[in-house]
Design a protein around this motif. Sequence first.
Motif, PDB file in Angstrom:
ATOM      1  N   UNK A   1     -34.928  41.466 -55.103  1.00 26.36           N
ATOM      2  CA  UNK A   1     -35.574  40.888 -53.929  1.00 26.36           C
ATOM      3  C   UNK A   1     -34.735  39.762 -53.320  1.00 26.36           C
ATOM      4  N   UNK A   2     -33.938  39.086 -54.145  1.00 25.20           N
ATOM      5  CA  UNK A   2     -33.090  38.024 -53.619  1.00 25.20           C
ATOM      6  C   UNK A   2     -32.071  38.581 -52.626  1.00 25.20           C
ATOM      7  N   UNK A   3     -31.554  39.760 -52.899  1.00 32.17           N
ATOM      8  CA  UNK A   3     -30.591  40.373 -51.986  1.00 32.17           C
ATOM      9  C   UNK A   3     -31.285  41.026 -50.788  1.00 32.17           C
ATOM     10  N   UNK A   4     -32.447  41.593 -51.026  1.00 36.13           N
ATOM     11  CA  UNK A   4     -33.195  42.216 -49.929  1.00 36.13           C
ATOM     12  C   UNK A   4     -33.652  41.157 -48.921  1.00 36.13           C
ATOM     13  N   UNK A   5     -33.852  39.922 -49.402  1.00 35.09           N
ATOM     14  CA  UNK A   5     -34.271  38.827 -48.525  1.00 35.09           C
ATOM     15  C   UNK A   5     -33.341  38.666 -47.330  1.00 35.09           C
ATOM     16  N   UNK A   6     -32.029  38.806 -47.579  1.00 34.27           N
ATOM     17  CA  UNK A   6     -31.056  38.635 -46.504  1.00 34.27           C
ATOM     18  C   UNK A   6     -31.355  39.586 -45.344  1.00 34.27           C
ATOM     19  N   UNK A   7     -31.609  40.846 -45.660  1.00 33.76           N
ATOM     20  CA  UNK A   7     -31.840  41.853 -44.618  1.00 33.76           C
ATOM     21  C   UNK A   7     -33.195  41.655 -43.942  1.00 33.76           C
ATOM     22  N   UNK A   8     -34.184  41.167 -44.697  1.00 35.34           N
ATOM     23  CA  UNK A   8     -35.498  40.892 -44.109  1.00 35.34           C
ATOM     24  C   UNK A   8     -35.430  39.736 -43.113  1.00 35.34           C
ATOM     25  N   UNK A   9     -34.712  38.666 -43.499  1.00 34.99           N
ATOM     26  CA  UNK A   9     -34.566  37.499 -42.621  1.00 34.99           C
ATOM     27  C   UNK A   9     -33.764  37.878 -41.371  1.00 34.99           C
TER      28      UNK A   9
ATOM     29  N   UNK B   1     -32.190  28.200 -58.232  1.00 33.98           N
ATOM     30  CA  UNK B   1     -32.733  29.199 -57.320  1.00 33.98           C
ATOM     31  C   UNK B   1     -32.041  29.130 -55.963  1.00 33.98           C
ATOM     32  N   UNK B   2     -31.657  27.926 -55.552  1.00 36.85           N
ATOM     33  CA  UNK B   2     -31.046  27.735 -54.233  1.00 36.85           C
ATOM     34  C   UNK B   2     -29.688  28.406 -54.106  1.00 36.85           C
ATOM     35  N   UNK B   3     -29.070  28.768 -55.224  1.00 43.74           N
ATOM     36  CA  UNK B   3     -27.796  29.478 -55.162  1.00 43.74           C
ATOM     37  C   UNK B   3     -27.954  30.888 -54.605  1.00 43.74           C
ATOM     38  N   UNK B   4     -29.193  31.366 -54.534  1.00 44.37           N
ATOM     39  CA  UNK B   4     -29.437  32.748 -54.111  1.00 44.37           C
ATOM     40  C   UNK B   4     -30.268  32.850 -52.834  1.00 44.37           C
ATOM     41  N   UNK B   5     -30.491  31.723 -52.169  1.00 37.96           N
ATOM     42  CA  UNK B   5     -31.267  31.753 -50.927  1.00 37.96           C
ATOM     43  C   UNK B   5     -30.538  30.939 -49.859  1.00 37.96           C
ATOM     44  N   UNK B   6     -30.831  31.173 -48.578  1.00 38.34           N
ATOM     45  CA  UNK B   6     -30.176  30.414 -47.502  1.00 38.34           C
ATOM     46  C   UNK B   6     -30.528  28.927 -47.576  1.00 38.34           C
ATOM     47  N   UNK B   7     -29.677  28.107 -46.990  1.00 42.23           N
ATOM     48  CA  UNK B   7     -29.856  26.652 -47.042  1.00 42.23           C
ATOM     49  C   UNK B   7     -31.168  26.227 -46.389  1.00 42.23           C
ATOM     50  N   UNK B   8     -31.495  26.830 -45.238  1.00 44.11           N
ATOM     51  CA  UNK B   8     -32.740  26.467 -44.552  1.00 44.11           C
ATOM     52  C   UNK B   8     -33.959  26.760 -45.416  1.00 44.11           C
TER      53      UNK B   8
ATOM     54  N   UNK C   1     -20.773  34.482 -44.655  1.00 42.62           N
ATOM     55  CA  UNK C   1     -20.997  35.889 -44.964  1.00 42.62           C
ATOM     56  C   UNK C   1     -20.278  36.306 -46.230  1.00 42.62           C
ATOM     57  N   UNK C   2     -20.351  35.459 -47.234  1.00 39.73           N
ATOM     58  CA  UNK C   2     -19.610  35.710 -48.468  1.00 39.73           C
ATOM     59  C   UNK C   2     -20.148  36.932 -49.203  1.00 39.73           C
ATOM     60  N   UNK C   3     -19.253  37.744 -49.705  1.00 39.15           N
ATOM     61  CA  UNK C   3     -19.643  38.935 -50.445  1.00 39.15           C
ATOM     62  C   UNK C   3     -19.407  38.724 -51.936  1.00 39.15           C
TER      63      UNK C   3
ATOM     64  N   UNK D   1     -26.650  34.883 -51.294  1.00 39.83           N
ATOM     65  CA  UNK D   1     -27.124  33.691 -50.601  1.00 39.83           C
ATOM     66  C   UNK D   1     -26.529  32.450 -51.245  1.00 39.83           C
ATOM     67  N   UNK D   2     -25.894  31.638 -50.438  1.00 38.82           N
ATOM     68  CA  UNK D   2     -25.361  30.347 -50.881  1.00 38.82           C
ATOM     69  C   UNK D   2     -25.632  29.333 -49.780  1.00 38.82           C
ATOM     70  N   UNK D   3     -25.420  28.021 -50.053  1.00 44.45           N
ATOM     71  CA  UNK D   3     -25.663  27.034 -48.996  1.00 44.45           C
ATOM     72  C   UNK D   3     -24.941  27.344 -47.693  1.00 44.45           C
TER      73      UNK D   3
END
Length: 276
Positions: free
Chosen positions: A64-72, A183-190, A16-18, A8-10
């Motif tokens: 959980x930071x990575x799992x968040x992507x799939x949950x969202x 923390x924001x480096x690992x979550x979506x911008x919204x 879709x950066x890997x 997750x980045x801004x």
Amino acid sequence: IFVKAYKHKPDFFSTGEATLYLFNSGAQQLFEVKAFHEEYRSWFIGQTVQQDGRLLFVTPMDPLFLILYYLIKADKEPGKFQPLDQVVLDSEYPSCPLLLKCADVKQYIHHVTEEKEIGSQKFHKYSQEKTLKWLKKKVNQTVKALKSNSISVGERVHAATFISGKQITDTKEDYIWYAHGLISEYIPEDLSKELLKYLGLPELKSPAAEPPLKKRKLSDVPVEAEEDYTKFNSSNLKTKKANSKMSAAQKALAKVDKSGMKAISTFFSSKPKASK
């Protein structure tokens, strides 16, 4: 085990950066991999030289930071509860289900999801309310770690928020700002913006633009030149340019009174033909 997964980045959802991550041998712990790279650096290994001179750092990371992507991503279908093994799937990164094998994931997944249990099976759905509460705890833990390690953040926060001041001290708000940024480096911008509101911090704004200079009032009266620019015509400029290249003797000769003198070219002109 090295595995690639989304980070997750801004600009995360648009690019879709890997990013490369590391699991230990039993896939019980996830590590983030960062590379320190300098130009013209190599490693000497035994009697050989390894051209890739990067230094890799691995840091334990909450899966959980990575799992968040799939949950969202799965939450695009509102009201739908699903088993985790049907949510954390990716055709591009088939190793991503290893995230569910990490220790305590199933124990702490309730921090970011709503749960329903039918029989012996659990179903989950992304919850932004719970996620914000969990992220706030992460921010507070980060603030505590920054303070315990005596890391100064005041100057960095003031530079990022465009605040100028003579004396900068680390305030409680500065630490929260800085922790939020990490923390924001690992979550979506919204989600980062929602967390900002949840923490009670104002949204970042760019510095105010300086007021434009006053424009000179235009008039219908034609503007007249204050100087006579005809004196700078081309012939005068050529004369000045030629004079600037003359020697001292040439300049002295130029001042001599030449009235009554014939030009030297007249002595070399052809004689007029005698009339028959």
